[in-house]
Design an enzyme around this catalytic site. Structure first.
Site, PDB file in Angstrom:
ATOM      1  N   CYS A  65       6.112  45.743 114.526  1.00 54.72           N
ATOM      2  CA  CYS A  65       7.213  46.704 114.405  1.00 54.72           C
ATOM      3  C   CYS A  65       6.647  48.124 114.389  1.00 54.72           C
ATOM      4  O   CYS A  65       5.695  48.409 113.667  1.00 54.72           O
ATOM      5  CB  CYS A  65       7.989  46.440 113.117  1.00 54.72           C
ATOM      6  SG  CYS A  65       9.390  47.564 112.932  1.00 54.72           S
ATOM      7  N   CYS A  69       7.167  51.309 107.315  1.00 50.10           N
ATOM      8  CA  CYS A  69       7.623  50.980 105.955  1.00 50.10           C
ATOM      9  C   CYS A  69       6.427  50.463 105.132  1.00 50.10           C
ATOM     10  O   CYS A  69       5.825  49.441 105.488  1.00 50.10           O
ATOM     11  CB  CYS A  69       8.728  49.930 106.016  1.00 50.10           C
ATOM     12  SG  CYS A  69      10.000  50.348 107.241  1.00 50.10           S
ATOM     13  N   CYS A  72       5.913  46.714 104.161  1.00 46.75           N
ATOM     14  CA  CYS A  72       6.241  45.631 105.093  1.00 46.75           C
ATOM     15  C   CYS A  72       5.043  45.012 105.814  1.00 46.75           C
ATOM     16  O   CYS A  72       4.260  45.709 106.471  1.00 46.75           O
ATOM     17  CB  CYS A  72       7.248  46.133 106.129  1.00 46.75           C
ATOM     18  SG  CYS A  72       7.877  44.760 107.143  1.00 46.75           S
ATOM     19  N   CYS A 109      20.982  34.273 108.042  1.00 44.13           N
ATOM     20  CA  CYS A 109      20.621  35.663 108.335  1.00 44.13           C
ATOM     21  C   CYS A 109      19.423  35.716 109.281  1.00 44.13           C
ATOM     22  O   CYS A 109      18.351  35.179 108.974  1.00 44.13           O
ATOM     23  CB  CYS A 109      20.302  36.382 107.029  1.00 44.13           C
ATOM     24  SG  CYS A 109      19.836  38.099 107.308  1.00 44.13           S
ATOM     25  N   CYS A 140      24.682  36.604 109.646  1.00 40.23           N
ATOM     26  CA  CYS A 140      24.184  37.923 109.242  1.00 40.23           C
ATOM     27  C   CYS A 140      23.005  38.247 110.145  1.00 40.23           C
ATOM     28  O   CYS A 140      22.270  37.345 110.563  1.00 40.23           O
ATOM     29  CB  CYS A 140      23.743  37.877 107.774  1.00 40.23           C
ATOM     30  SG  CYS A 140      23.032  39.447 107.206  1.00 40.23           S
ATOM     31  N   CYS A 200      25.692  44.463 104.283  1.00 38.37           N
ATOM     32  CA  CYS A 200      24.761  43.943 103.281  1.00 38.37           C
ATOM     33  C   CYS A 200      23.716  45.040 103.107  1.00 38.37           C
ATOM     34  O   CYS A 200      23.020  45.383 104.072  1.00 38.37           O
ATOM     35  CB  CYS A 200      24.115  42.648 103.798  1.00 38.37           C
ATOM     36  SG  CYS A 200      22.742  42.054 102.788  1.00 38.37           S
ATOM     37  N   ARG A 272      22.510  39.979  95.236  1.00 36.41           N
ATOM     38  CA  ARG A 272      21.563  38.903  95.567  1.00 36.41           C
ATOM     39  C   ARG A 272      20.196  39.128  94.920  1.00 36.41           C
ATOM     40  O   ARG A 272      19.588  40.189  95.090  1.00 36.41           O
ATOM     41  CB  ARG A 272      21.397  38.769  97.079  1.00 36.41           C
ATOM     42  CG  ARG A 272      20.505  37.573  97.444  1.00 36.41           C
ATOM     43  CD  ARG A 272      20.423  37.300  98.941  1.00 36.41           C
ATOM     44  NE  ARG A 272      21.734  37.175  99.507  1.00 36.41           N
ATOM     45  CZ  ARG A 272      22.185  37.924 100.521  1.00 36.41           C
ATOM     46  NH1 ARG A 272      21.402  38.820 101.073  1.00 36.41           N
ATOM     47  NH2 ARG A 272      23.399  37.763 100.977  1.00 36.41           N
TER      48      ARG A 272
HETATM   49  N1  SAM Z   1      13.526  45.738 110.693  1.00 36.38           N
HETATM   50  C1  SAM Z   1      14.779  45.675 110.078  1.00 36.38           C
HETATM   51  C2  SAM Z   1      14.987  46.732 109.028  1.00 36.38           C
HETATM   52  O1  SAM Z   1      14.033  47.239 108.462  1.00 36.38           O
HETATM   53  O2  SAM Z   1      16.139  47.028 108.740  1.00 36.38           O
HETATM   54  C3  SAM Z   1      15.092  44.322 109.495  1.00 36.38           C
HETATM   55  C4  SAM Z   1      14.044  43.492 108.798  1.00 36.38           C
HETATM   56  S1  SAM Z   1      13.363  44.181 107.326  1.00 36.38           S
HETATM   57  C5  SAM Z   1      11.977  43.120 107.062  1.00 36.38           C
HETATM   58  C6  SAM Z   1      14.530  43.800 106.074  1.00 36.38           C
HETATM   59  C7  SAM Z   1      14.238  44.193 104.651  1.00 36.38           C
HETATM   60  O3  SAM Z   1      13.245  43.349 104.087  1.00 36.38           O
HETATM   61  C8  SAM Z   1      13.697  45.579 104.371  1.00 36.38           C
HETATM   62  O4  SAM Z   1      14.668  46.566 104.405  1.00 36.38           O
HETATM   63  C9  SAM Z   1      13.148  45.412 102.974  1.00 36.38           C
HETATM   64  O5  SAM Z   1      14.127  45.737 102.013  1.00 36.38           O
HETATM   65  C10 SAM Z   1      12.800  43.930 102.891  1.00 36.38           C
HETATM   66  N2  SAM Z   1      11.356  43.739 102.740  1.00 36.38           N
HETATM   67  C11 SAM Z   1      10.414  43.828 103.703  1.00 36.38           C
HETATM   68  N3  SAM Z   1       9.176  43.629 103.204  1.00 36.38           N
HETATM   69  C12 SAM Z   1       9.335  43.395 101.878  1.00 36.38           C
HETATM   70  C13 SAM Z   1       8.422  43.136 100.818  1.00 36.38           C
HETATM   71  N4  SAM Z   1       7.108  43.096 101.003  1.00 36.38           N
HETATM   72  N5  SAM Z   1       8.914  42.945  99.577  1.00 36.38           N
HETATM   73  C14 SAM Z   1      10.254  43.002  99.367  1.00 36.38           C
HETATM   74  N6  SAM Z   1      11.166  43.253 100.329  1.00 36.38           N
HETATM   75  C15 SAM Z   1      10.708  43.450 101.574  1.00 36.38           C
HETATM   76  C1  DTB Z   2      16.664  41.657 102.089  1.00 33.57           C
HETATM   77  O1  DTB Z   2      17.068  42.595 101.357  1.00 33.57           O
HETATM   78  N1  DTB Z   2      15.608  40.926 101.831  1.00 33.57           N
HETATM   79  C2  DTB Z   2      15.362  39.983 102.913  1.00 33.57           C
HETATM   80  C3  DTB Z   2      16.572  40.235 103.863  1.00 33.57           C
HETATM   81  N2  DTB Z   2      17.246  41.307 103.221  1.00 33.57           N
HETATM   82  C4  DTB Z   2      16.356  40.474 105.284  1.00 33.57           C
HETATM   83  C5  DTB Z   2      14.032  40.113 103.510  1.00 33.57           C
HETATM   84  C6  DTB Z   2      12.902  40.036 102.491  1.00 33.57           C
HETATM   85  C7  DTB Z   2      11.674  40.100 103.254  1.00 33.57           C
HETATM   86  C8  DTB Z   2      10.459  39.849 102.413  1.00 33.57           C
HETATM   87  C9  DTB Z   2       9.237  39.965 103.197  1.00 33.57           C
HETATM   88  C10 DTB Z   2       9.087  38.966 104.315  1.00 33.57           C
HETATM   89  O2  DTB Z   2       9.429  37.776 104.169  1.00 33.57           O
HETATM   90  O3  DTB Z   2       8.562  39.352 105.361  1.00 33.57           O
HETATM   91 FE1  SF4 Z   3       9.928  47.156 110.741  1.00 32.50          FE
HETATM   92 FE2  SF4 Z   3       9.373  45.971 108.449  1.00 32.50          FE
HETATM   93 FE3  SF4 Z   3      10.283  48.461 108.442  1.00 32.50          FE
HETATM   94 FE4  SF4 Z   3      11.946  46.424 109.148  1.00 32.50          FE
HETATM   95  S1  SF4 Z   3      11.022  46.765 107.161  1.00 32.50           S
HETATM   96  S2  SF4 Z   3      11.694  48.407 110.167  1.00 32.50           S
HETATM   97  S3  SF4 Z   3      10.449  45.054 110.150  1.00 32.50           S
HETATM   98  S4  SF4 Z   3       8.307  47.774 109.313  1.00 32.50           S
END
Ligand code: SAM
Ligand code: DTB
Ligand code: SF4
Length: 332
Positions: A65, A69, A72, A109, A140, A200, A272
């Site tokens: 990606c 973030c 992530c 989702c 979702c 959401c 949630r």
């Molecule tokens: N790329 C899209 C976005 O950022 O909207 C969708 C997928 S993204 C992985 C969805 C959500 O996962 C993020 O907004 C974040 O809140 C959560 N997330 C990602 N990595 C995480 C982590 N290490 N711990 C907790 N939540 C995480």
């Molecule tokens: C949300 O708030 N948490 C979920 C879902 N919406 C998409 C994702 C959590 C992702 C945790 C890190 C991972 O599994 O990569």
């Molecule tokens: Fe990309 Fe992860 Fe950020 Fe979603 S949360 S925009 S997957 S870097």
């Protein structure tokens, strides 16, 4: 009755989107037992306290990606132990969704590691949404930023919810993400809402944010033109290779406090208990349910990280006398 107690019981009767920062901060200041009692009282006015909504996640496009973030594992900016995968084929998505449905999930989702999907990608995702909808599940998706046209396209395909998290406060946002702004996030939420999709929208705790950042984040969510239908509260999963790998862990009582305040501010929304449950004891999760959490992600994986195994979740719900919420008639 104190002024604050009075304002909370009033909140239970009407859904307010005009909360002030001061009111939100005052809820954070309540003695813990008072806060929990009020949250549970309001929870019971809107929901069956012994039911939990069950969602399952599938990463339909993993890693690489372009966004940065800091939490992530899927960002191209960090070296994490993750295998990238392109957009999944439709039959594989259908098979994962049926499996989730057979395991008791009512909402499926689909998450993609995009900054924003292009038209070809969206077309393929539209087919996935239609197919999952046809299985009789709530759908979702979380695909990054969307414009009005893209949001409408997903709505027409039968999408029920779009997940797009604010993650933290506006003030702290630039410490966590530099490749997009808070306003970008709000713009997508507006497009999603205006297309008639349910929103959401939640956040992450444990990224080094202050109490004020938590107040501000919940204030922003609770003063959107409509409350998000679902509010995922994630505990940071500290992923090796990301800048937040060694962030200070969130104090468990503070996590429960955020759940309870979210319940009081957004009484009719599903709150949630999202990422981070593998690190939480049964007692901690029970306290979160008492504070008003009424939804979980179920299944051994979140998107790329681990979630509790299904047997232990079933045992936990049994111990607590809680049952999965059946799919609401007409909710989909
Ligand atoms: N790329 C899209 C976005 O950022 O909207 C969708 C997928 S993204 C992985 C969805 C959500 O996962 C993020 O907004 C974040 O809140 C959560 N997330 C990602 N990595 C995480 C982590 N290490 N711990 C907790 N939540 C995480
Ligand atoms: C949300 O708030 N948490 C979920 C879902 N919406 C998409 C994702 C959590 C992702 C945790 C890190 C991972 O599994 O990569
Ligand atoms: Fe990309 Fe992860 Fe950020 Fe979603 S949360 S925009 S997957 S870097």
């Amino acid at each position: 009755m104190s002024l604050l107690t009075e304002s909370v019981s009033l909140a239970a009767q009407s859904i307010r989107t005009d909360w002030t920062h001061q009111e939100v901060a005052a809820l954070f200041d309540l003695p813990f037992n008072d806060l929990l009692f009020q949250a549970q009282t309001v929870h019971r006015q809107f929901f069956d306290p012994n039911q939990v909504q069950i969602s399952s996640l599938l990463s339909i496009k993993t890693g690489a990606c372009p966004e940065d973030c800091a939490y992530c594992p899927q960002s191209v900016h960090y070296q994490t132990d993750l295998d990238n995968e392109g957009l999944m084929a439709l039959p594989a998505v259908i098979s994962k969704a049926s499996e989730a449905r057979n395991n008791g999930a009512t909402r499926f989702c689909m998450g993609a590691a995009y900054r924003s999907p292009n038209s070809k990608q969206l077309e393929r995702i539209v087919a996935m949404v239609k197919a999952v909808h046809d299985l009789g599940m709530e759908t979702c998706a979380t695909l990054g930023m969307l414009d009005h046209q893209q949001a409408r396209q997903l709505k027409e395909a039968g999408l029920d919810y779009y997940n797009h998290n604010l993650d933290t406060s506006e003030a702290y946002y630039s410490e966590i993400i530099t490749t997009r702004t808070y306003q970008d996030r709000l713009d997508t939420l507006k497009a999603v809402r205006e297309a008639g999709l349910k929103v959401c929208c939640g956040g992450i705790l444990g990224m080094g944010e202050s109490r004020q950042d938590r107040v501000d984040m919940l204030h922003t969510m609770a003063t959107l033109p409509e409350h998000p239908g679902s509010v995922p509260i994630n505990q940071l999963i500290q992923v090796a290779g990301t800048p937040l790998e060694n962030a200070a862990e969130v104090v468990p009582i503070d996590f429960v406090t955020v759940i309870a305040v979210a319940r009081l501010l957004m009484p009719a929304s599903y709150i949630r208990l999202s990422a981070g449950r593998t690190e939480m004891s049964d007692e901690m999760q029970a306290l979160c349910f008492f504070a008003g959490a009424n939804s979980i992600f179920y299944g051994e994986r979140l998107l790329t990280m681990e979630n509790p195994d299904m047997d232990s979740d079933q045992l936990l719900l049994k111990k607590l006398g809680m049952k999965p919420e059946p799919l609401q008639a007409g909710s989909h």
